[in-house]
Design a protein around this motif. Structure first.
Motif, short mmCIF file in Angstrom:
data_model
loop_
_atom_site.label_atom_id
_atom_site.label_comp_id
_atom_site.label_asym_id
_atom_site.label_seq_id
_atom_site.Cartn_x
_atom_site.Cartn_y
_atom_site.Cartn_z
N LYS A 108 52.06 46.78 -50.10
CA LYS A 108 53.06 45.84 -50.62
C LYS A 108 52.39 44.62 -51.26
O LYS A 108 53.03 43.61 -51.50
CB LYS A 108 53.98 45.38 -49.50
CG LYS A 108 54.89 46.45 -48.97
CD LYS A 108 55.80 45.87 -47.91
CE LYS A 108 56.71 46.94 -47.34
NZ LYS A 108 57.56 46.40 -46.27
N THR A 128 55.07 37.02 -51.33
CA THR A 128 56.30 36.32 -51.72
C THR A 128 56.32 34.85 -51.31
O THR A 128 57.27 34.14 -51.65
CB THR A 128 57.54 37.03 -51.14
OG1 THR A 128 57.38 37.16 -49.73
CG2 THR A 128 57.74 38.39 -51.78
N LYS A 134 58.94 36.86 -56.63
CA LYS A 134 60.24 37.01 -55.96
C LYS A 134 60.46 38.47 -55.60
O LYS A 134 60.23 39.37 -56.41
CB LYS A 134 61.38 36.56 -56.88
CG LYS A 134 61.25 35.13 -57.38
CD LYS A 134 61.42 34.15 -56.25
CE LYS A 134 61.36 32.72 -56.81
NZ LYS A 134 60.68 31.82 -55.96
N PRO A 135 60.94 38.74 -54.37
CA PRO A 135 61.22 40.12 -53.97
C PRO A 135 62.50 40.63 -54.65
O PRO A 135 63.45 39.87 -54.84
CB PRO A 135 61.40 40.03 -52.46
CG PRO A 135 61.84 38.63 -52.22
CD PRO A 135 61.21 37.79 -53.29
N LEU A 137 65.26 43.57 -53.98
CA LEU A 137 65.71 44.54 -52.98
C LEU A 137 66.72 45.49 -53.62
O LEU A 137 67.48 45.10 -54.51
CB LEU A 137 66.36 43.83 -51.80
CG LEU A 137 65.55 42.72 -51.12
CD1 LEU A 137 66.36 42.05 -50.03
CD2 LEU A 137 64.25 43.26 -50.57
N LEU A 143 62.83 46.56 -49.94
CA LEU A 143 62.00 45.97 -50.99
C LEU A 143 61.62 47.04 -52.00
O LEU A 143 61.03 48.06 -51.64
CB LEU A 143 60.75 45.34 -50.38
CG LEU A 143 59.78 44.65 -51.33
CD1 LEU A 143 60.46 43.47 -52.04
CD2 LEU A 143 58.56 44.18 -50.56
N TYR A 146 58.65 43.49 -57.26
CA TYR A 146 58.59 42.04 -57.35
C TYR A 146 58.91 41.62 -58.78
O TYR A 146 58.62 42.35 -59.73
CB TYR A 146 57.19 41.52 -56.99
CG TYR A 146 56.75 41.84 -55.58
CD1 TYR A 146 57.39 41.26 -54.49
CD2 TYR A 146 55.69 42.69 -55.34
CE1 TYR A 146 56.98 41.55 -53.20
CE2 TYR A 146 55.27 42.98 -54.06
CZ TYR A 146 55.92 42.40 -52.99
OH TYR A 146 55.51 42.68 -51.71
N LEU A 167 55.17 47.26 -56.21
CA LEU A 167 54.66 46.64 -54.98
C LEU A 167 53.14 46.69 -54.91
O LEU A 167 52.49 45.69 -54.59
CB LEU A 167 55.25 47.35 -53.76
CG LEU A 167 56.78 47.31 -53.63
CD1 LEU A 167 57.20 48.06 -52.37
CD2 LEU A 167 57.31 45.90 -53.63
#
Length: 198
Positions: A108, A128, A134-135, A137, A143, A146, A167
């Motif tokens: 990740k 993050t 910023k993640p 989702l 997740l 990004y 990721l």
């Protein structure tokens, strides 16, 4: 008739640890494999955070011969290659090293400190925590990727349009170098990260 072999497990632990501190890395690892008592003394030395005093550095490298779950180690003192198994998950990327520790990146793109000799790990704050990462989702709250935003560094601040990044690739884009102030096993270590943007 031969004399019986000496019982090396009878050495006092403090003397054994003092001897271990004088050994080169390959010899230290071999010593830990002699018997259970020596393994305990080695573990005590490892937990104490005291590094062997005059140890010649070893070079760590990735090699296809060692496979994905191992590192190559070249002992300068012995002029010999070794293969060192790594704890799970395997290392796919590392950004820095110091005081016998590697700064690695997981799947990740989060950073972790790893001691390849002892297998100890210390998680660092996630990617993050940087303001420009910023993640994203999915509908299930998992997740997925990004969003990275970059700016050119001039004032007034003008950010470029954020773009998606997978990721595992985010760290390759963001991280440049990591430096450790001291041995992390002492509990008094500062980690400095140089990262993008600019």
């Amino acid at each position: 008739m031969e004399a019986p072999a000496p019982d090396w497990s009878g050495l006092p632990a403090d003397i054994l640890i003092s001897i271990f501190q004088l050994l080169q890395c390959p010899d230290l690892l071999r010593s830990a494999a002699v018997c259970t008592f020596w393994q305990k003394a080695y573990s005590t030395l490892r937990r104490s955070g005291v590094c062997p005093s005059r140890q010649t550095p070893c070079l760590l490298y990735c090699t296809e011969a060692a496979g994905a779950k191992a590192l190559g180690m070249y002992s300068l003192s012995e002029r010999k290659d070794y293969s060192m198994p790594l704890p799970e998950p395997p290392i796919s990327n590392w950004i820095g090293s110091s005081h016998g520790w590697l700064v690695t990146m997981d799947e990740k793109s989060d950073l972790m400190l790893l001691n390849p000799i002892t297998g100890d790990k210390i998680a660092l704050p996630p990617v993050t925590t940087m303001e420009h990462v910023k993640p994203v989702l999915n509908d299930d709250g998992v997740l997925e990727e990004y969003k990275l935003s970059f700016y050119h560094g001039e004032l007034p601040r003008v950010e470029r349009t954020p773009y998606g990044c997978s990721l595992d690739r985010c760290g390759e884009v963001v991280y440049i170098k990591v430096i450790l102030s001291s041995d992390p096993s002492t509990g008094k270590c500062i980690v400095m990260l140089i990262h993008q943007p600019y």
